[in-house]
Design an enzyme around this catalytic site. Structure first.
Site, mmCIF file in Angstrom:
data_model
loop_
_atom_site.group_PDB
_atom_site.id
_atom_site.type_symbol
_atom_site.label_atom_id
_atom_site.label_comp_id
_atom_site.label_asym_id
_atom_site.label_seq_id
_atom_site.Cartn_x
_atom_site.Cartn_y
_atom_site.Cartn_z
ATOM 1 N N PHE B 121 0.849 -1.180 0.000
ATOM 2 C CA PHE B 121 0.000 0.000 0.000
ATOM 3 C C PHE B 121 0.884 1.230 0.000
ATOM 4 C CE2 PHE B 121 -4.573 0.983 1.240
ATOM 5 C CZ PHE B 121 -5.118 0.029 0.408
ATOM 6 N N GLN B 234 -8.210 14.487 4.502
ATOM 7 C CA GLN B 234 -7.601 13.686 3.436
ATOM 8 C C GLN B 234 -8.509 13.553 2.224
ATOM 9 O OE1 GLN B 234 -6.709 9.223 3.900
ATOM 10 N NE2 GLN B 234 -4.696 10.133 3.597
ATOM 11 N N HIS B 236 -8.793 11.316 -0.766
ATOM 12 C CA HIS B 236 -8.287 10.058 -1.310
ATOM 13 C C HIS B 236 -8.138 10.262 -2.812
ATOM 14 C CE1 HIS B 236 -8.008 5.848 -2.423
ATOM 15 N NE2 HIS B 236 -8.001 5.488 -1.154
ATOM 16 N N LEU B 250 -15.480 5.276 -3.237
ATOM 17 C CA LEU B 250 -14.077 4.881 -3.125
ATOM 18 C C LEU B 250 -13.645 3.781 -4.102
ATOM 19 C CD1 LEU B 250 -11.575 5.432 -1.346
ATOM 20 C CD2 LEU B 250 -12.279 3.507 0.057
ATOM 21 N N GLU B 253 -7.127 1.711 -2.747
ATOM 22 C CA GLU B 253 -5.705 1.868 -3.033
ATOM 23 C C GLU B 253 -5.081 0.514 -3.368
ATOM 24 O OE1 GLU B 253 -3.990 4.599 -0.276
ATOM 25 O OE2 GLU B 253 -1.993 3.731 -0.440
ATOM 26 N N ARG B 309 -1.068 9.483 -0.114
ATOM 27 C CA ARG B 309 -2.316 9.914 -0.730
ATOM 28 C C ARG B 309 -2.341 11.405 -1.064
ATOM 29 N NH1 ARG B 309 -6.653 6.307 2.814
ATOM 30 N NH2 ARG B 309 -6.200 4.366 1.724
ATOM 31 N N HIS B 375 -12.166 11.903 2.058
ATOM 32 C CA HIS B 375 -12.222 10.539 2.550
ATOM 33 C C HIS B 375 -12.097 10.441 4.068
ATOM 34 C CE1 HIS B 375 -11.740 6.231 2.393
ATOM 35 N NE2 HIS B 375 -10.506 6.254 2.835
ATOM 36 N N ARG B 410 -2.678 10.564 6.489
ATOM 37 C CA ARG B 410 -2.740 9.178 6.953
ATOM 38 C C ARG B 410 -2.330 8.229 5.841
ATOM 39 N NH1 ARG B 410 -6.382 5.138 6.399
ATOM 40 N NH2 ARG B 410 -8.136 6.402 5.650
#
Lengths: 250, 612
Positions: B121, B234, B236, B250, B253, B309, B375, B410
């Site tokens: 990730f 955030q 995304h 969404l 990722e 991100r 997100h 994050r």
């Protein structure tokens, strides 16, 4: 954009009726989008459950033109432009208001199931459980369940005969199967599958499998194997004799 | 006023996502009478939508992994603004929390040798995310739910928390409303744990559901707690962009973790142009090296699509701005040319299904169109790193609604682990607090009545503003003025608009009766959204630098001076909101040393410790 005709159930446990709405529908919309637009523009207090809007949470189950479906995953272009779309709450559970039903019975069933009981002796020296992918593939299928209760909605035993006191329904048959087939689980579940959860009630019409939005093979992979285990345990004359024989020798 | 039902527990947990469930399980295991209050049905909370996985340095796929590397990755991802102690606790405890889930019945995907499998990730040095296809959140919430219902926790479903009650300076309970009947209820408790998630619903394009309205932030704020780091929201990088009705939904990722690449309208793999200096030594600079990494070459560096991100979201935005975007204003995300159709269906089944149904697109054949979507909130209620208690005695927070763990950005996968680690710690924190205090919580009936009045007058007004329309206006304003790229001018305008919304809110009117009335529910949550939006906008205006998810065109780049401060928002005596800078604690020297090592130095250190 085009004007479309909708008929939505409006009412509560004391009764109700189908009401007409005419509403603009844009390209790419799903039924839940249209319900939301009706709610924002014409009926602020229209009750509907939803969360993820991507088929992952199982909140928005309704009956669209008589078919149990997730409204967030039902595209408007599945219907022809002149069709009136009928949306009703799922019929097997009591209406609270409009499209929202009281599904609390399902939560009560879950509590009756003996929790996962792992064999802690199977841990390796690092404290990890070792399970091969091919040994968990089949229970992972059951664990895809999003608890939309569409299978409970179409189950004849629950829907038409209202035998909620006799049969736990397909959702919980796969829950039990996911535990019974778990490589680490040690609890005996087969007695309760027969005695408490009513596996004998199911006559495998496969309606539950047909409506599952996760394509879980509820009947073939969960209910039939559980029924077979019940048969093995309680009705196989050879095994019955064999067990008697073993017991005597002990 | 009619008699209001009273329910009493030692502790009330608000929110039944991963954090709330884990906290409730912990409270119950510590012998507390525990009530769990949630807005939706049990098992439907936002955690269910988490896809990619839960980050923990188990080292099952790459044995070099260690809490120290996870910690270093987290600090760098957060641009060093994370609370050091929280990031340390998180990295150290995540592996045990994941193993515990397996003990409770979770069935993660397996490695060849039968251990919990882990995937790559963004921002994580090694394959670190324990996962179940792309439905990890569902597995987690169901595991916690099925385990939790046997632990003696009372669950109150479809019950909306409205405001907290205090006895002096201490928490004594809260007022809530049953959604089914519209009746009010008072919960009496010695401690309350908020696990209410974020507030993405303040933006137009968001991956969040209706539940994400900042209830915890607003209730805590009203009760006198501080909100920290609220400017760090955030975006995304990969939300769906088409069709319009699913814009923002969404796209995990995990698509990039499993080899997916980002391409612009000219067919260029553009992420190579956006590698920040901090990550340059650890990121592949040629397609050839990126390809070797995907094939498992441990000496190759990671592809730039797996940058953090904030970086990827800004890159996509820039490509679109420079007219190199996809037809519907995003970028192309291509996995079809990278993996076989069977692989894609096995590793990313819900993405395959989601695009097939919602966009009529086969991701095993065509690229997806994706763009940034609001997100997650890095910021939140300011809590003590160890106990998770806020500045209000008896009020705890964990999961997304608490702040500090993730700093300015994050890393993917660190949220599911955050829920577990800090859910448990909040439960312990509340249990310790209750055993250490000897008091019976008193409820102030006048406070209860004023909360109830504020709620019912929305229904009782003769006429007024439609809550759905006011919500839409708020979303437009936040999208335009408090978006991915910010400036003094935009933020000042945004704050002015928020003032107008506050006024308009005083006249909001819901039609119909109190029984299961979404219009009324919408109106009640609008208050919380507006408070949260104001905290975000004001904190963003104060932070005059660009760091992580907070980026200012008028103040580009990170400023060392700003690394010394967190920004907190709190309520003044006159009811207005103020923001202030608070100085951060000096980090523990050992933690600082680890975070600043080069990856080669740290890998060597971990290896030599292991060989001892």
């Amino acid at each position: 954009m085009a004007l479309r005709n909708f008929k939505l159930f409006r009412g509560d446990k004391s009764g109700g009726q189908m009401e007409n709405y005419q509403i603009e529908v844009d390209k790419g919309m799903v039924v839940l989008d249209v319900i939301h637009r009706i709610q924002a523009e014409q009926a602020n207090d229209l009750a509907v459950r939803w969360n993820c809007k991507a088929g992952k949470c199982g909140s928005c189950s309704v009956e669209i033109n008589g078919k149990p479906k997730l409204s967030c995953m039902t595209r408007m272009n599945e219907y022809s432009a002149e069709d009136t779309i009928y949306v009703r709450p799922i019929r097997t559970f009591p209406v609270i208001k409009d499209l929202v039903t009281d599904v609390s019975w399902n939560y009560e069933q879950n509590k009756r199931i003996t929790p996962f009981t792992p064999d802690t002796k199977q841990k390796n020296k690092n404290g990890d459980y070792v399970m091969m992918q091919e040994d968990v593939d089949r229970i992972q299928e059951f664990r895809k369940c999003i608890e939309c209760y569409l299978c409970q909605d179409v189950c004849h035993i629950l829907r038409d005969h209202n035998k909620k006191d006799k049969f736990v329904g397909p959702r919980f048959m796969i829950r039990i199967a996911s535990l019974d087939m778990h490589p680490l689980d040690t609890a005996d579940r087969i007695t309760s599958v027969k005695e408490d959860f009513g596996s004998g009630m199911c006559n495998i019409t496969r309606c539950c499998t047909d409506v599952c939005p996760e394509d879980i093979q509820i009947t073939d992979n969960a209910i039939i194997p559980l029924k077979e285990r019940v048969v093995d345990k309680f009705y196989d004359p050879f095994l019955w004799l064999w067990r008697k024989f073993l017991k005597r020798n002990k | 006023m009619a008699e209001i039902e009273i329910i009493e527990h030692d502790v009330i947990v608000v929110g039944a996502g991963g954090a709330g469930l884990r906290a409730a399980i912990q409270c119950s295991s510590r012998g507390l009478s525990t009530g769990l209050v949630c807005k939706s049905l049990l098992g439907k909370a936002h955690t269910v939508m988490a896809e990619g996985g839960v980050a923990a340095a188990l080292g099952n796929v790459d044995e070099r992994d260690d809490w120290k590397v996870h910690f270093r990755d987290t600090m760098r991802g957060g641009k060093f603004l994370n609370l050091w102690r929280m990031a340390e606790l998180h990295a150290k405890q995540a592996p045990d929390r994941v193993r515990e889930l397996e003990e409770w019945g979770a069935v993660f995907d397996r490695t060849q040798s039968g251990l919990i499998n882990q995937r790559n990730f963004g921002g994580h040095r090694y394959p670190r995310l324990a996962h179940v296809g792309d439905r990890t959140g569902l597995e987690m919430i169901r595991t916690l739910q099925d385990y939790g219902v046997h632990q003696g926790i009372e669950v109150y479903m479809e019950c909306t928390a409205l405001d907290l009650l205090k006895d002096g300076d201490k928490i004594s309970g809260m007022v809530a409303m049953w959604r089914e009947t519209g009746r009010f209820v008072t919960f009496k408790a010695k401690a309350i744990i908020l696990a209410t998630g974020g507030a993405g619903k303040a933006w137009k394009i968001t991956s969040n559901s209706w539940e994400y309205t900042g209830d915890g932030y607003a209730m805590a704020y009203e009760a006198g707690a501080e909100l920290m780091d609220m400017e760090f929201t955030q975006f995304h990088p990969t939300g769906m962009v088409w069709p319009p009705s699913v814009r923002g939904t969404l796209v995990t990722e995990g698509v990039r973790g499993d080899g997916g690449i980002l391409i612009n309208s000219q067919g260029k793999r553009f992420m190579f142009d956006y590698i920040p200096d901090l990550y340059a030594p650890e990121t592949a600079d040629t397609e050839e090296e990126a390809a070797r990494w995907l094939d498992g070459d441990k000496s190759a560096r990671r592809p730039p699509e797996l940058l953090t991100r904030d970086v990827v979201a800004r890159a996509i935005r820039q490509e679109v701005k420079d007219r190199r975007g996809s037809p519907h204003g995003g970028a192309f995300l291509d996995i079809a040319s990278r993996r076989s159709a069977d692989d894609i269906k096995r590793k990313l089944p819900s993405m395959y299904h989601q695009f097939k149904v919602l966009a009529e697109l086969d991701i095993t054949k065509e690229p997806m169109e994706v763009g940034p979507t609001l997100h997650y909130f890095m910021g939140g209620i300011r809590v003590d790193s160890d106990s998770q208690m806020s500045t209000v005695p008896g009020l705890f927070a964990c999961g997304e609604c608490s702040g500090g763990m993730h700093g300015a950005n994050r890393l993917g996968g660190n949220s599911l682990s955050d829920l577990l680690v800090f859910g448990k710690l909040a439960g312990d924190g509340a249990a310790d607090y209750i055993s250490g205090t000897n008091f019976s919580a008193l409820i102030n009936q006048e406070e209860v009545e004023s909360i109830v009045r504020a709620g019912t007058q929305i229904l009782n007004r003769e006429s007024g503003k439609n809550p759905y329309l006011l919500h839409e206006e708020l979303q437009e304003a936040m999208q335009d003025k408090v978006g991915i790229v910010r400036s003094n001018e935009l933020l000042t305008e945004g704050i002015k608009q928020l003032d107008e919304f506050k006024e308009a809110y005083k006249q909001v009117k819901a039609d119909g009766a109190s029984q299961f009335n979404p219009g009324w529910h919408e109106a009640l949550s609008l208050r919380n959204l507006i408070i949260t939006a104001e905290a975000v906008a004001k904190s963003a205006l104060m932070r005059e630098e660009s760091r992580g998810a907070h980026s200012r065109i008028d103040f580009p780049g990170e400023q060392d001076e700003w690394l010394k401060y967190n920004i907190v928002a709190s309520k003044n005596g006159d009811g207005s909101m103020s923001t202030k800078k608070i100085e951060r604690e000096r980090p523990d020297s050992e933690l600082e040393r680890i975070a600043n090592l080069t990856i080669e130095e740290l890998e060597k250190e971990v290896e030599s410790e292991r060989n001892k």
